[in-house]
Enzyme design. Structure first.
Site, PDB file in Angstrom:
ATOM      1  N   TYR A 171     -11.736  67.682  33.304  1.00 12.87           N
ATOM      2  CA  TYR A 171     -10.473  68.087  33.924  1.00 12.87           C
ATOM      3  C   TYR A 171     -10.690  69.140  35.014  1.00 12.87           C
ATOM      4  CZ  TYR A 171      -5.370  68.610  34.022  1.00 12.87           C
ATOM      5  OH  TYR A 171      -4.051  68.621  34.405  1.00 12.87           O
ATOM      6  N   GLU A 217     -10.596  67.282  43.723  1.00 11.12           N
ATOM      7  CA  GLU A 217      -9.369  67.003  44.465  1.00 11.12           C
ATOM      8  C   GLU A 217      -9.059  68.122  45.456  1.00 11.12           C
ATOM      9  OE1 GLU A 217      -6.242  66.163  41.661  1.00 11.12           O
ATOM     10  OE2 GLU A 217      -7.561  64.876  40.471  1.00 11.12           O
TER      11      GLU A 217
END
Length: 243
Positions: free
Chosen positions: A165, A172
């Site tokens: 995560y 990103e």
């Protein structure tokens, strides 16, 4: 009395029919969800294999996104159905919508639209993270729906995210950051004044806002998963505090 008994029998028949419809709907929904999760597991597995083959054959990550983009776009966009699934599965429409739309945004409005950044290492980072995450997640859902969940799949589902995560979020954010100079230079997706709509929109500043939105959202989702991990793997009873 006769009339009363007939009415009662009629209501019972209606209730039985409605119960039968609910059972059929439940069976159909389960069958569809199994098919969907099997298809998504297979799709992301194909994507993962294609990425590994590309790197083995080419010896570089350059051109990898372009080689797998069709598969990525199809299966990530197909995930929009998960918002519809919220009507069947007890989960938050808002959370699901945010998660799915943010992925689609990264694929279509960042990586697809700004070709200059497709060879960035950060793109490969979030691609690898997404692939491992989705293979694990969809296989977990599939086996869970079949009532035959191997412990390793459950363990992977609630442990891999601890590293994946944050790594995915980093990939990103770095990708969006790499896109900023190109967006500013070209003015893409921006609307300048004057125009007939009398509104302005600057995609460059919008991306900066998107980046800052990760600050409050990431900890909430991450700590939610940690609570779920304690609950599922260790049987802890989690008491949610009322605001």
């Amino acid at each position: 009395m006769a009339s009363s008994e007939e009415d009662g029998g009629g209501n019972g028949a209606v209730e039985e029919k409605e119960s039968g419809k609910r059972r059929r709907l439940g069976a159909l929904a389960t069958a569809w969800l199994i098919f969907y999760n099997v298809a998504m597991t297979a799709g992301w597995l194909v994507l993962g294999i294609a990425m590994v083959r590309f790197y083995i054959q080419k010896g570089t990550h350059r051109g990898l996104f372009r080689s797998v983009q069709k598969t990525l776009k199809f299966f990530q966009t197909f995930a929009l159905l998960e918002v519809v699934h919220c009507a069947v599965v007890r989960t938050s429409v808002l959370v699901t919508g945010v998660q799915v739309s943010s992925r689609i945004f990264m694929v279509w409005f960042i990586a697809h639209s700004i070709k200059q950044i497709q060879n960035e290492e950060s793109v490969i980072l979030f691609l690898v993270v997404w692939t491992v995450t989705e293979i694990t997640r969809y296989s977990f859902y599939t086996f869970n729906l079949l009532n035959h969940l191997p412990y390793f799949i459950k363990w992977a589902r609630y442990n891999f995210f601890i590293i994946l995560y944050p790594a995915g979020v980093a990939g990103e954010l770095l990708t969006i950051y790499a896109a900023l100079p190109y967006v500013k230079k070209t003015g893409m997706f921006s609307l300048r004044l004057p125009n007939k709509y009398n509104v302005s929109f600057d995609y460059y500043y919008f991306l900066i806002v998107v980046m800052f939105s990760y600050v409050p959202l990431f900890p909430q989702l991450y700590f939610h998963m940690l609570r779920q991990r304690r609950k599922v793997l260790h049987g802890e009873v989690i008491v949610e505090k009322d605001d």
